[in-house]
Every structure is written in structure tokens, then in C-alpha cells.
Design an enzyme around this catalytic site. Structure first.
Site, short mmCIF file in Angstrom:
data_model
loop_
_atom_site.label_atom_id
_atom_site.label_comp_id
_atom_site.label_asym_id
_atom_site.label_seq_id
_atom_site.Cartn_x
_atom_site.Cartn_y
_atom_site.Cartn_z
N THR A 11 52.12 132.33 58.47
CA THR A 11 52.81 131.09 58.08
C THR A 11 54.32 131.22 58.24
O THR A 11 54.97 130.39 58.89
CB THR A 11 52.48 130.75 56.61
OG1 THR A 11 51.06 130.71 56.46
CG2 THR A 11 53.07 129.42 56.20
N LYS A 100 59.07 139.32 48.75
CA LYS A 100 59.56 139.74 47.41
C LYS A 100 58.90 141.02 46.92
O LYS A 100 59.51 141.77 46.17
CB LYS A 100 59.38 138.63 46.38
CG LYS A 100 58.00 138.05 46.31
CD LYS A 100 57.93 136.75 47.04
CE LYS A 100 56.59 136.59 47.70
NZ LYS A 100 56.49 135.35 48.44
N GLU A 124 67.17 136.32 51.44
CA GLU A 124 67.32 135.00 50.81
C GLU A 124 65.97 134.32 50.58
O GLU A 124 65.74 133.65 49.56
CB GLU A 124 68.20 134.11 51.69
CG GLU A 124 68.45 132.72 51.16
CD GLU A 124 69.22 132.72 49.85
OE1 GLU A 124 70.39 133.10 49.83
OE2 GLU A 124 68.63 132.30 48.82
N VAL A 127 63.08 134.73 47.29
CA VAL A 127 63.04 134.02 46.00
C VAL A 127 63.35 132.54 46.25
O VAL A 127 64.34 132.19 46.89
CB VAL A 127 64.08 134.58 45.01
CG1 VAL A 127 64.01 133.83 43.68
CG2 VAL A 127 63.89 136.07 44.80
N GLY A 129 61.82 130.28 48.08
CA GLY A 129 61.53 129.69 49.39
C GLY A 129 62.79 129.18 50.06
O GLY A 129 63.71 129.95 50.38
N GLY A 182 49.14 126.43 52.53
CA GLY A 182 49.93 127.61 52.96
C GLY A 182 50.94 128.07 51.92
O GLY A 182 51.87 128.80 52.24
N GLU A 185 49.93 133.24 48.12
CA GLU A 185 50.01 134.59 48.69
C GLU A 185 48.67 134.93 49.32
O GLU A 185 47.65 134.29 49.06
CB GLU A 185 50.32 135.60 47.58
CG GLU A 185 51.69 135.44 46.97
CD GLU A 185 52.80 135.61 47.99
OE1 GLU A 185 52.90 136.67 48.60
OE2 GLU A 185 53.56 134.66 48.18
N ASP A 196 53.91 137.41 41.30
CA ASP A 196 54.91 136.92 42.26
C ASP A 196 56.18 136.48 41.52
O ASP A 196 57.30 136.85 41.90
CB ASP A 196 54.28 135.76 43.05
CG ASP A 196 55.23 135.17 44.07
OD1 ASP A 196 55.41 135.79 45.13
OD2 ASP A 196 55.79 134.09 43.80
N LYS A 200 60.10 138.02 41.61
CA LYS A 200 61.25 137.17 41.90
C LYS A 200 62.28 137.22 40.77
O LYS A 200 63.48 137.34 41.04
CB LYS A 200 60.78 135.73 42.15
CG LYS A 200 60.02 135.59 43.47
CD LYS A 200 59.31 134.25 43.56
CE LYS A 200 58.65 134.04 44.91
NZ LYS A 200 57.76 132.87 44.93
N1 HSE Z 1 53.08 132.29 46.97
C1 HSE Z 1 54.45 132.00 46.78
C2 HSE Z 1 54.57 130.71 45.98
C3 HSE Z 1 55.10 131.82 48.13
O1 HSE Z 1 53.57 130.04 45.80
O2 HSE Z 1 55.65 130.41 45.50
C4 HSE Z 1 56.57 131.72 48.09
O3 HSE Z 1 57.15 132.87 47.58
#
Ligand code: HSE
Length: 407
Positions: A11, A100, A124, A127, A129, A182, A185, A196, A200
């Protein structure tokens, strides 16, 4: 011309190639360089893909090619991303990553190597997106003492919680949709268990504190235990439930945690919905700032990667000081944190509320029709006090920490 290799054609990796192509002229004009993708590393074949000819399966091709100046790591996970990123830095290449897990686990070492090699390790996109947050923290807010960072840092869980809240969707249904879009993770456990978000907030805390944060020491609770009944109570109380990553810094110590939080409409993060992320930063001079935007997904994340590629392209021969030292940041234990608590008790409020208030003090109570239970929101107390009081009640069905709710 600057040659770039993209590791991982999923992705994010495919998004990076797309952004570099779509905004090619703008990127050339702003950096003064033509940025060309020379290799795309992936285990898979991509028959018919317009970039099929760039696909390689052997990392050493990238490592050994001295003309490759910037490597994008978009594979995700720690292995083999760590070994590849380290090898690229040691080979004198700049490394840009959206990963991350890699930054939280090995950022200290990779930043040190980048400095020693006069190269850059930029992250960048790791964290928030597409939200610019790393560069604002390290550059625009460089003179601030950061007192607090609180955010909704995971798009997948925010999407799931929003669907549960607004549409009464089941957890699994919303997760499947988030995966299709998409956002999730590779292993959605990292999203829904809060890992996650933990990585971050650890990265942001390390940047703010300029010290290494061991993400494994951060108290982390996910959203898998949040139910539709919790959301029915939340509605009754005029609140919502969000997954928070939060860090407060005081006297050299940081209080960092990840957990679902019940918050009211006055909270700045209340209206952050769907896949959107937001980061609230409080500095000692600037006050409170909010950074808001698309926290996951192909093009938003790739956009942040492309900005890092441009930054590296403008500093091919010099290291931009950023990151943190290898000194360890001291974290305060969770039991010292103060919260309000949303608690669901089995039984009837008319019978049990007096006992609950005798223990917890004045509470705000709520009941739902047809359920043999009731809920309360307590005043603020430390986690250790809550645990001590809660231990005396054998009939607690749920506990969610709560932010500012008027009792
Ligand atoms: N899986 C993560 C989320 C992707 O849903 O925020 C972006 O870091």
C-alpha cells in the site's frame, strides 16, 4: 538526478511511487533535482504493473548500487526492515521510513548511525500518516518545552470505534472494512491491541523529551473489550470512546499511556472520527496546538514519505540534527496517573449506588432500559486508588478511563 529505491511495494510503497510520479514536476522544482525510482524491492512478482521492470528481489542490488542515494523502507515490521535500513545507512544512503515499529524499536541506533555517516534517517510518515507532526515537533516547536502530547494515532481503531458509535456496527465488521480500505497493519492485532498507538506515542515522546523511550514500558490497552453496550452508555452520558495515546511531561519524568478514553464533546479530540487522526500538543509558551488529518491510507502516508525524500534530496551531503539521544527517558508508573473512571456494575442502581458512592465518592450514574446493571463515572483519582476501591467490588463488568466529564 537522485536515484531512489523503494523497499516494499504494498500500500505505502506503491503510493510513494505514485506520489513521486504525480507530483514529479513540483518535486523537481522545489528540490532542484529529478527524483527517479531505480528499484522496487519486493518478494512478489507484479506482472503487468507499469513498474514491473524496476522490481528486484535481492536487497544487495540496492545496497551495492552506489548511485542509489535515498532508500524508502515501506515493508513494515521490524525484520528484515531493521537490517536493511541499517545496511543502507552504513552504505552511506539516506533512509526514509513509514515504519513506526522500526523507529520505536531501533530509532536510537539508526539515528546515531545517520549522524555518524552524515546522512539522514527520516520518519515523518511513521506517526499520523499524512499529518505533519514529526517536523513541526522537531523544527517549528524546537524552542518549546513540550508539556503534553495526546492523540488519536491509529486510523483503524478510530474507524472501528466511529462505526460502532454511529452505526452500531459490530467490531469484526468494522475491522474487515478498515482492512479492505488499506488502513490496518499486516497483523491487525497491532492496531486493535493498541501496540501501533503505543509505538507512535513513544516516538513522539522521545522527540519531545529528546531521550529514548522504551515503548515496552508504556502501559497499553486496546479496544477489543469495548462493546456496543459501552457505546449505548456513552450516548446516554453524551460522550464517546476513543483510543488515546498520551504523554505528559513534568520535572523530567514522562507519564505515557495508551488506552480507550471516554470523552465529552468539549474535548478537542471528541470530533475526530473515521480514519482521521489528531495530535494535540501543549507547549510551555505556545499553548495548545492541534494537528489533524488523514492518519492512515496509501496516498496520505505516501505524501509524508515524499516530503522526507525531498528533505533528504535537499541535504544529500549533510545530516539534519533531529531525534533523540540514547539516554533513557524515565516513565512514571501507570498507578500514579489520574483519571475519572466509567464503571459498569451488575445489579440495580437503586440498591447498589449508595455503596458505590460510599467508596468512590460522588458519581454520575446512568442506566439503560432492560439491563440488570448500571454505570457510573467517578471523580478524578489515581489509578492505584481506583484499583484499591474496585477490588472491594466483585461485580464490575467494565471499566473505561474517562477524561473531562462534568459529574
Ligand atoms: N494501521 C495504522 C493505522 C496505519 O490504522 O493508523 C497507519 O500508521
Amino acid at each position: 538526478m537522485i536515484q531512489v529505491a523503494v523497499m516494499g511495494y504494498g500500500t505505502i510503497g506503491s503510493g510513494v511511487v505514485e506520489v513521486l510520479e504525480t507530483n514529479r514536476e513540483r518535486i523537481r522544482r522545489k528540490t532542484g533535482h529529478e527524483i527517479a525510482v531505480r528499484y522496487i524491492l519486493d518478494l512478489r512478482e507484479f506482472p503487468g504493473d507499469p513498474h514491473e521492470a524496476l522490481i528486484v528481489h535481492d536487497f544487495s542490488v540496492i545496497e551495492k548500487d552506489e548511485e542509489v542515494g535515498i532508500v524508502v523502507e515501506a515493508m513494515g515490521g521490524v525484520n528484515p526492515a531493521y537490517a536493511f535500513a541499517k545496511a543502507c545507512l552504513l552504505a552511506g544512503k539516506h533512509v526514509v521510513t513509514s515504519n513506526k515499529a522500526l523507529v520505536a524499536a531501533h530509532g536510537t541506533e539508526l539515528l546515531r548511525i545517520a549522524g555518524e555517516k552524515h546522512r539522514n534517517f527520516l520518519f515523518e510518515a511513521s506517526v499520523g500518516g499524512g499529518i505533519p507532526i514529526i517536523r513541526p515537533l522537531t523544527q517549528a516547536l524546537a524552542g518549546e518545552e513540550i508539556l503534553e502530547i495526546s492523540g488519536i494515532l491509529n486510523g483503524t481503531t478510530n474507524y472501528i470505534l466511529t462505526k460502532m458509535d454511529r452505526e452500531g456496527q459490530a467490531f469484526e465488521e468494522a475491522l474487515t472494512k478498515a482492512q479492505e480500505l488499506g488502513y490496518a497493519e499486516r497483523n491487525p492485532e497491532a492496531d486493535v491491541e493498541g501496540y501501533d498507538t503505543c509505538r507512535k506515542i513513544s516516538i513522539l515522546t522521545a522527540l519531545a523529551a529528546e531521550r529514548e523511550v522504551n515503548y515496552e514500558e508504556v502501559s497499553t490497552e486496546g479496544i477489543t473489550h469495548i462493546t456496543d453496550t459501552d457505546f449505548r452508555y456513552a450516548k446516554e452520558l453524551g460522550t464517546s470512546i476513543k483510543l488515546f495515546g498520551s504523554s505528559r511531561m513534568e520535572n523530567g519524568r514522562a507519564s505515557v499511556f495508551v488506552c480507550p478514553m471516554m470523552i465529552g464533546p468539549d474535548h478537542p479530540l471528541y470530533s475526530v472520527s473515521d480514519v482521521y487522526n489528531a495530535v494535540m500538543v501543549r507547549g510551555n509558551m505556545v499553548g495548545t496546538l492541534m494537528f489533524y488529518g488523514s492518519g492512515a491510507g496509501k496516498l496520505p502516508t505516501a505524501s509524508a514519505v515524499a516530503a522526507d525524500i525531498m528533505e533528504a534530496a535537499c541535504h544529500m551531503e549533510d545530516h539534519i540534527p533531529m531525534g533523540w539521544s540514547d539516554e533513557k527517558q524515565v516513565l512514571s508508573p501507570m498507578k500514579e496517573q489520574r483519571f475519572r473512571y466509567f464503571i459498569r456494575f451488575s445489579g440495580s442502581a437503586s440498591e447498589k449506588l449508595p455503596d458505590v458512592e460510599a467508596a468512590f465518592g460522588k458519581v454520575r450514574a446512568a442506566e439503560l432500559p432492560g439491563l440488570d446493571e448500571f454505570a457510573v463515572v467517578t471523580g478524578e483519582m489515581t489509578e492505584s486508588r481506583y484499583q484499591k476501591l474496585a477490588a472491594a467490588f466483585g461485580d464490575i463488568r467494565q471499566m473505561i478511563r474517562a477524561g473531562e466529564i462534568i459529574c
